[in-house]
Design an enzyme around this catalytic site. Structure first.
Site, PDB file in Angstrom:
ATOM      1  N   LYS A   1      -0.632   3.435  -6.263  1.00  0.00           N
ATOM      2  CA  LYS A   1      -2.031   3.837  -6.152  1.00  0.00           C
ATOM      3  C   LYS A   1      -2.253   5.230  -6.736  1.00  0.00           C
ATOM      4  CE  LYS A   1      -3.304   0.757  -2.394  1.00  0.00           C
ATOM      5  NZ  LYS A   1      -2.087  -0.062  -2.449  1.00  0.00           N
TER       6      LYS A   1
ATOM      7  N   LYS B   1      -8.590   2.764   1.286  1.00  0.00           N
ATOM      8  CA  LYS B   1      -7.339   2.016   1.363  1.00  0.00           C
ATOM      9  C   LYS B   1      -6.167   2.945   1.631  1.00  0.00           C
ATOM     10  CE  LYS B   1      -7.450   1.688  -3.733  1.00  0.00           C
ATOM     11  NZ  LYS B   1      -7.458   0.736  -4.858  1.00  0.00           N
TER      12      LYS B   1
ATOM     13  N   ARG C   1      -5.362  -8.329 -13.542  1.00  0.00           N
ATOM     14  CA  ARG C   1      -3.988  -7.870 -13.721  1.00  0.00           C
ATOM     15  C   ARG C   1      -3.652  -7.949 -15.200  1.00  0.00           C
ATOM     16  NH1 ARG C   1       0.647  -7.491 -10.831  1.00  0.00           N
ATOM     17  NH2 ARG C   1      -0.708  -6.183  -9.537  1.00  0.00           N
TER      18      ARG C   1
ATOM     19  N   ARG D   1      -8.271 -11.923 -10.539  1.00  0.00           N
ATOM     20  CA  ARG D   1      -8.134 -12.379  -9.153  1.00  0.00           C
ATOM     21  C   ARG D   1      -9.493 -12.209  -8.495  1.00  0.00           C
ATOM     22  NH1 ARG D   1      -3.296  -8.401  -8.583  1.00  0.00           N
ATOM     23  NH2 ARG D   1      -4.885  -7.258  -9.734  1.00  0.00           N
TER      24      ARG D   1
ATOM     25  N   ARG E   1     -11.812  -8.349  -1.377  1.00  0.00           N
ATOM     26  CA  ARG E   1     -10.515  -8.233  -2.018  1.00  0.00           C
ATOM     27  C   ARG E   1     -10.248  -9.443  -2.905  1.00  0.00           C
ATOM     28  NH1 ARG E   1      -7.009  -7.904   3.280  1.00  0.00           N
ATOM     29  NH2 ARG E   1      -8.371  -9.706   3.660  1.00  0.00           N
TER      30      ARG E   1
ATOM     31  N   ASP F   1      -3.972  -2.822 -12.796  1.00  0.00           N
ATOM     32  CA  ASP F   1      -5.103  -3.461 -12.143  1.00  0.00           C
ATOM     33  C   ASP F   1      -6.378  -2.809 -12.659  1.00  0.00           C
ATOM     34  OD1 ASP F   1      -3.357  -5.038 -10.755  1.00  0.00           O
ATOM     35  OD2 ASP F   1      -3.618  -4.024  -8.829  1.00  0.00           O
TER      36      ASP F   1
ATOM     37  N   GLU G   1      -5.084   0.570 -10.253  1.00  0.00           N
ATOM     38  CA  GLU G   1      -3.695   0.747  -9.825  1.00  0.00           C
ATOM     39  C   GLU G   1      -2.774   0.590 -11.020  1.00  0.00           C
ATOM     40  OE1 GLU G   1      -2.145  -1.437  -6.509  1.00  0.00           O
ATOM     41  OE2 GLU G   1      -3.914  -1.074  -5.251  1.00  0.00           O
TER      42      GLU G   1
ATOM     43  N   ASN H   1       0.968  -0.803 -11.234  1.00  0.00           N
ATOM     44  CA  ASN H   1       2.024  -1.446 -10.454  1.00  0.00           C
ATOM     45  C   ASN H   1       3.332  -1.444 -11.234  1.00  0.00           C
ATOM     46  OD1 ASN H   1       0.493  -2.881  -8.018  1.00  0.00           O
ATOM     47  ND2 ASN H   1      -0.780  -3.033  -9.849  1.00  0.00           N
TER      48      ASN H   1
END
Length: 328
Positions: A135, A170, A220, A235, A243, A283, A291, A293
């Protein structure tokens, strides 16, 4: 190549969606030797090397080798040997332990860094795993992110809400959408949410302006060896959820990258690859990076099944190049 996967228990793999399985399948098809262990199996003792105790050599079944993206393949492997395996004695170590990035994950990266000093090749690079918390890593690229606040201060969070009116809060150590809250203009439950996440100033919270484009999906975008995969997995939240995470019930839909997604990806791809990050999952919501990842990026299977693009082949190509460059 002799490959050691440091991963979650093999019994937990869901072969129809597991990206580590997709990597193994592609590597096995090319004749590479597969070994696996869990982080708890890594040991070091003075006078020796970092070793995977009881590492298992894997042979994929014919059904697993013949399977395609998105296919469920029970009994997908056999263990053909078990032995203690020095990490410096294999061609590549692939760190594929799923988040959370907790203390034990951190300690594992320290052992992997020691293995590097002993001559092991580890992907993703352990020091880069530590330096890119998923994050907080976006803070390096403010030009690509939505208004964002990182703080322990409840007052600062309230001020951010007063300015932006519709916000997402978050925890920094969450995964799969866990612990994510939305607070709208009415401020409903803001105090309770702050107390839950902030714990009276004991824990740091990330707060971001809400991006309505989440309705079209939390995308993603995969970067492999500095190359951008041309399809993203959107997503899409379902049933009134905020979410989009697949673990939170989001629907995964593969689609070509937008111009903005490609712009972000092409900016970050060479920078992150140069830091030893062979595989990265960005993301992106709407025009904004949310984000970075690096621990165990996924979505190989969903993209491959829906588009025909062979993500695992691109990954193993990049791994072979990286190992070959290191040996050259």
């Amino acid at each position: 190549m002799k490959l050691l996967f440091v991963a979650d228990p093999l019994s937990s793999f869901k072969t129809y969606k597991d990206s580590t399985f997709a990597m193994m399948r592609e590597a096995a098809r090319r004749g590479h030797e597969l070994w696996a262990c869990e982080p708890a199996d890594l040991v070091w003792q003075r006078g020796g090397l970092v070793t995977a105790r009881g590492a298992q050599q894997l042979q994929l079944t014919p059904a697993a080798l013949a399977s395609g993206y998105g296919t469920d393949t029970p009994d997908w492997h056999a263990v053909t040997a078990t032995q203690d395996l020095a990490l410096a004695g294999v061609d590549a170590v692939l760190m594929r332990k799923d988040p959370p990035f907790d203390s034990e994950f951190f300690y594992t990266t320290q052992l992997l860094s020691q293995a590097e000093r002993e001559g092991a090749r580890v992907f993703n690079k352990p020091s880069s795993l530590r330096e890119h918390p998923e994050k907080l890593a976006i803070l390096e690229f403010p030009q690509h992110i939505t208004p964002t606040l990182v703080t322990r201060s409840a007052a600062a969070i309230r001020a951010f809400h007063a300015e932006h009116r519709d916000i997402i809060l978050k925890p920094l150590d969450g995964m799969g959408g866990m612990g994510i809250f939305r607070v709208g203009p009415d401020g409903m439950n803001l105090g309770a949410i702050i107390e839950t996440l902030n714990k009276d100033g004991a824990q740091t919270v990330m707060v971001q302006r809400y991006l309505p484009e989440i309705a079209q999906g939390d995308k993603r975008v995969l970067l492999i060896g500095g190359e951008v995969v041309p399809f993203a997995l959107a997503r899409i939240p379902q049933g009134g959820e905020v979410r989009g995470n697949l673990a939170a019930g989001g629907k995964g839909v593969a689609m070509p990258l937008t111009d903005r997604e490609r712009e972000i990806a092409e900016h970050l791809a060479p920078l992150l690859a140069a830091r030893g990050l062979l595989l990265v999952g960005l993301d992106v919501i709407g025009p904004c990076l949310t984000e970075i990842n690096v621990t165990s990026p996924t979505c190989f299977q969903e993209i491959g099944a829906q588009t025909g693009f062979d993500v695992a082949a691109l990954f193993v190509n990049a791994l072979e190049r990286a190992v070959g460059a290191g040996q050259g």
